[in-house]
Design a protein around this motif. Structure first.
Motif, PDB file in Angstrom:
ATOM      1  N   TYR A 143       0.816  -1.219   0.000  1.00 45.58           N
ATOM      2  CA  TYR A 143       0.000   0.000   0.000  1.00 45.58           C
ATOM      3  C   TYR A 143       0.848   1.266   0.000  1.00 45.58           C
ATOM      4  O   TYR A 143       0.509   2.244  -0.669  1.00 45.58           O
ATOM      5  N   LEU A 144       1.939   1.262   0.733  1.00 44.02           N
ATOM      6  CA  LEU A 144       2.795   2.441   0.760  1.00 44.02           C
ATOM      7  C   LEU A 144       3.412   2.693  -0.614  1.00 44.02           C
ATOM      8  O   LEU A 144       3.481   3.837  -1.072  1.00 44.02           O
ATOM      9  N   GLU A 145       3.814   1.631  -1.291  1.00 40.73           N
ATOM     10  CA  GLU A 145       4.355   1.777  -2.644  1.00 40.73           C
ATOM     11  C   GLU A 145       3.293   2.347  -3.584  1.00 40.73           C
ATOM     12  O   GLU A 145       3.570   3.225  -4.400  1.00 40.73           O
ATOM     13  N   LYS A 146       2.062   1.862  -3.454  1.00 39.05           N
ATOM     14  CA  LYS A 146       0.965   2.335  -4.301  1.00 39.05           C
ATOM     15  C   LYS A 146       0.708   3.830  -4.079  1.00 39.05           C
ATOM     16  O   LYS A 146       0.548   4.597  -5.034  1.00 39.05           O
ATOM     17  N   ILE A 147       0.695   4.253  -2.829  1.00 35.51           N
ATOM     18  CA  ILE A 147       0.465   5.672  -2.527  1.00 35.51           C
ATOM     19  C   ILE A 147       1.659   6.510  -2.955  1.00 35.51           C
ATOM     20  O   ILE A 147       1.489   7.584  -3.555  1.00 35.51           O
ATOM     21  N   CYS A 148       2.869   6.051  -2.691  1.00 36.69           N
ATOM     22  CA  CYS A 148       4.056   6.797  -3.122  1.00 36.69           C
ATOM     23  C   CYS A 148       4.073   6.969  -4.640  1.00 36.69           C
ATOM     24  O   CYS A 148       4.434   8.037  -5.143  1.00 36.69           O
ATOM     25  N   ASN A 149       3.677   5.937  -5.375  1.00 36.80           N
ATOM     26  CA  ASN A 149       3.611   6.042  -6.840  1.00 36.80           C
ATOM     27  C   ASN A 149       2.583   7.082  -7.268  1.00 36.80           C
ATOM     28  O   ASN A 149       2.828   7.856  -8.195  1.00 36.80           O
ATOM     29  N   ALA A 150       1.431   7.103  -6.615  1.00 32.69           N
ATOM     30  CA  ALA A 150       0.397   8.092  -6.956  1.00 32.69           C
ATOM     31  C   ALA A 150       0.893   9.507  -6.693  1.00 32.69           C
ATOM     32  O   ALA A 150       0.688  10.413  -7.511  1.00 32.69           O
ATOM     33  N   VAL A 151       1.570   9.708  -5.577  1.00 31.73           N
ATOM     34  CA  VAL A 151       2.105  11.033  -5.248  1.00 31.73           C
ATOM     35  C   VAL A 151       3.218  11.401  -6.222  1.00 31.73           C
ATOM     36  O   VAL A 151       3.255  12.528  -6.737  1.00 31.73           O
ATOM     37  N   GLU A 152       4.095  10.461  -6.517  1.00 26.75           N
ATOM     38  CA  GLU A 152       5.183  10.717  -7.455  1.00 26.75           C
ATOM     39  C   GLU A 152       4.652  11.020  -8.854  1.00 26.75           C
ATOM     40  O   GLU A 152       5.144  11.925  -9.534  1.00 26.75           O
ATOM     41  N   ASP A 153       3.642  10.274  -9.298  1.00 28.49           N
ATOM     42  CA  ASP A 153       3.070  10.485 -10.636  1.00 28.49           C
ATOM     43  C   ASP A 153       2.413  11.858 -10.777  1.00 28.49           C
ATOM     44  O   ASP A 153       2.244  12.349 -11.887  1.00 28.49           O
ATOM     45  N   THR A 154       2.005  12.440  -9.670  1.00 28.49           N
ATOM     46  CA  THR A 154       1.356  13.759  -9.697  1.00 28.49           C
ATOM     47  C   THR A 154       2.237  14.836  -9.064  1.00 28.49           C
ATOM     48  O   THR A 154       1.757  15.935  -8.791  1.00 28.49           O
ATOM     49  N   ALA A 155       3.490  14.511  -8.819  1.00 28.56           N
ATOM     50  CA  ALA A 155       4.392  15.437  -8.124  1.00 28.56           C
ATOM     51  C   ALA A 155       4.271  16.838  -8.690  1.00 28.56           C
ATOM     52  O   ALA A 155       4.308  17.041  -9.905  1.00 28.56           O
ATOM     53  N   SER A 156       4.048  17.780  -7.812  1.00 32.69           N
ATOM     54  CA  SER A 156       3.984  19.200  -8.127  1.00 32.69           C
ATOM     55  C   SER A 156       2.717  19.644  -8.833  1.00 32.69           C
ATOM     56  O   SER A 156       2.615  20.800  -9.207  1.00 32.69           O
ATOM     57  N   LEU A 157       1.746  18.769  -9.040  1.00 33.18           N
ATOM     58  CA  LEU A 157       0.498  19.168  -9.681  1.00 33.18           C
ATOM     59  C   LEU A 157      -0.446  19.790  -8.660  1.00 33.18           C
ATOM     60  O   LEU A 157      -0.667  19.227  -7.593  1.00 33.18           O
ATOM     61  N   VAL A 158      -0.988  20.949  -9.009  1.00 28.17           N
ATOM     62  CA  VAL A 158      -2.009  21.607  -8.202  1.00 28.17           C
ATOM     63  C   VAL A 158      -3.094  22.106  -9.137  1.00 28.17           C
ATOM     64  O   VAL A 158      -2.909  22.179 -10.338  1.00 28.17           O
ATOM     65  N   MET A 159      -4.242  22.467  -8.577  1.00 26.80           N
ATOM     66  CA  MET A 159      -5.343  22.983  -9.378  1.00 26.80           C
ATOM     67  C   MET A 159      -5.486  24.486  -9.135  1.00 26.80           C
ATOM     68  O   MET A 159      -5.386  24.947  -7.998  1.00 26.80           O
ATOM     69  N   THR A 160      -5.729  25.205 -10.234  1.00 24.67           N
ATOM     70  CA  THR A 160      -5.952  26.645 -10.144  1.00 24.67           C
ATOM     71  C   THR A 160      -7.191  27.019 -10.943  1.00 24.67           C
ATOM     72  O   THR A 160      -7.650  26.267 -11.806  1.00 24.67           O
ATOM     73  N   TYR A 161      -7.704  28.191 -10.653  1.00 22.32           N
ATOM     74  CA  TYR A 161      -8.795  28.776 -11.427  1.00 22.32           C
ATOM     75  C   TYR A 161      -8.453  30.251 -11.582  1.00 22.32           C
ATOM     76  O   TYR A 161      -8.191  30.931 -10.588  1.00 22.32           O
ATOM     77  N   ASN A 162      -8.424  30.722 -12.804  1.00 23.23           N
ATOM     78  CA  ASN A 162      -8.052  32.110 -13.097  1.00 23.23           C
ATOM     79  C   ASN A 162      -6.732  32.495 -12.435  1.00 23.23           C
ATOM     80  O   ASN A 162      -6.578  33.581 -11.884  1.00 23.23           O
ATOM     81  N   GLY A 163      -5.768  31.577 -12.454  1.00 26.65           N
ATOM     82  CA  GLY A 163      -4.439  31.867 -11.941  1.00 26.65           C
ATOM     83  C   GLY A 163      -4.290  31.799 -10.432  1.00 26.65           C
ATOM     84  O   GLY A 163      -3.229  32.090  -9.901  1.00 26.65           O
ATOM     85  N   GLU A 164      -5.333  31.418  -9.710  1.00 28.98           N
ATOM     86  CA  GLU A 164      -5.283  31.318  -8.246  1.00 28.98           C
ATOM     87  C   GLU A 164      -5.482  29.860  -7.843  1.00 28.98           C
ATOM     88  O   GLU A 164      -6.247  29.139  -8.463  1.00 28.98           O
ATOM     89  N   TYR A 165      -4.789  29.449  -6.774  1.00 28.38           N
ATOM     90  CA  TYR A 165      -5.020  28.108  -6.248  1.00 28.38           C
ATOM     91  C   TYR A 165      -6.475  27.996  -5.835  1.00 28.38           C
ATOM     92  O   TYR A 165      -7.020  28.897  -5.204  1.00 28.38           O
ATOM     93  N   ILE A 166      -7.120  26.885  -6.188  1.00 28.02           N
ATOM     94  CA  ILE A 166      -8.514  26.709  -5.784  1.00 28.02           C
ATOM     95  C   ILE A 166      -8.586  26.341  -4.313  1.00 28.02           C
ATOM     96  O   ILE A 166      -7.606  25.906  -3.718  1.00 28.02           O
ATOM     97  N   ASP A 167      -9.744  26.511  -3.733  1.00 28.47           N
ATOM     98  CA  ASP A 167     -10.029  26.034  -2.393  1.00 28.47           C
ATOM     99  C   ASP A 167     -10.365  24.562  -2.554  1.00 28.47           C
ATOM    100  O   ASP A 167     -11.508  24.215  -2.827  1.00 28.47           O
ATOM    101  N   ALA A 168      -9.392  23.692  -2.418  1.00 19.99           N
ATOM    102  CA  ALA A 168      -9.581  22.263  -2.673  1.00 19.99           C
ATOM    103  C   ALA A 168     -10.164  21.590  -1.436  1.00 19.99           C
ATOM    104  O   ALA A 168      -9.494  20.852  -0.731  1.00 19.99           O
ATOM    105  N   LEU A 169     -11.408  21.875  -1.180  1.00 18.34           N
ATOM    106  CA  LEU A 169     -12.087  21.305  -0.015  1.00 18.34           C
ATOM    107  C   LEU A 169     -12.789  20.020  -0.427  1.00 18.34           C
ATOM    108  O   LEU A 169     -13.400  19.945  -1.481  1.00 18.34           O
TER     109      LEU A 169
END
Length: 186
Positions: A143-169
């Motif tokens: 499970y740790l390998e699976k989660i680490c792979n998911a985090v690594e595959d998305t490393a540095s990805l964030v979501m924005t709207y109109n150039g601002e970080y979204i409220d990712a609630l």
């Protein structure tokens, strides 16, 4: 994974070594389809986040991506599909980056000096290494390998709207109802 039909831009964060300067922002031309321009925000691979550990009652500094591994483990069952774990990683990273004081965020309102805390009732759930081993037992390595792979595959990805970080609630269960987040968010 299919493209998102709403006006959310997923951006890459590539981190500058912690020199205290604002991130470099590079804006690429908008596509002819009317979608907003892509924004690349440069932040450092060794970016750190100040986390208040509510179990140990202490402020710790750790790598952002390490923090995202522990949050993903705490927020979603590791047995879920890898694409779901990736989506959770992006949401958790976006939430954290928006809160980070060094990037203009407000930090954790419950713990002075912290960007976020490990309370799922206040910031994001967080599963410590000890809790990971206790909870997953014989499946810990898998499970740790699976989660680490998911985090690594998305490393540095964030979501924005109109150039601002979204409220990712997000939440695990709404009880069939939700409320306006501006009322609940602090």
């Amino acid at each position: 994974m299919a493209g998102v039909a709403i006006a959310i831009v997923i951006v890459f964060i590539a981190v500058l070594a912690g020199n205290g300067t604002a991130p470099d922002i590079e804006i690429h031309a908008a596509e002819d389809d009317g979608s907003p321009p892509d924004i690349s925000i440069a932040v450092a691979d060794d970016m750190t986040i100040n986390v208040y550990d509510t179990e140990k009652e202490q402020l710790v500094t750790m790598g952002l991506e390490e923090y995202i591994v522990h949050v993903t483990a705490g927020e979603m069952p590791a047995s879920y599909e890898s694409e779901a774990l990736k989506a959770q990683s992006v949401a958790a990273r976006t939430y954290a980056v928006r809160k980070m004081v060094q990037l203009g965020g407000t930090g954790c309102s419950a713990h002075e000096g912290a960007d976020v805390c490990t309370s799922s009732a206040h910031c994001q759930a967080y599963m410590s290494e000890e809790r990971i081993a206790e909870t997953w037992g014989a499946d810990t390595e898998l499970y740790l390998e699976k989660i680490c792979n998911a985090v690594e595959d998305t490393a540095s990805l964030v979501m924005t709207y109109n150039g601002e970080y979204i409220d990712a609630l997000y939440h695990a269960s709404s009880g069939g109802r939700t409320e306006e987040t501006k009322v609940l968010y602090s």
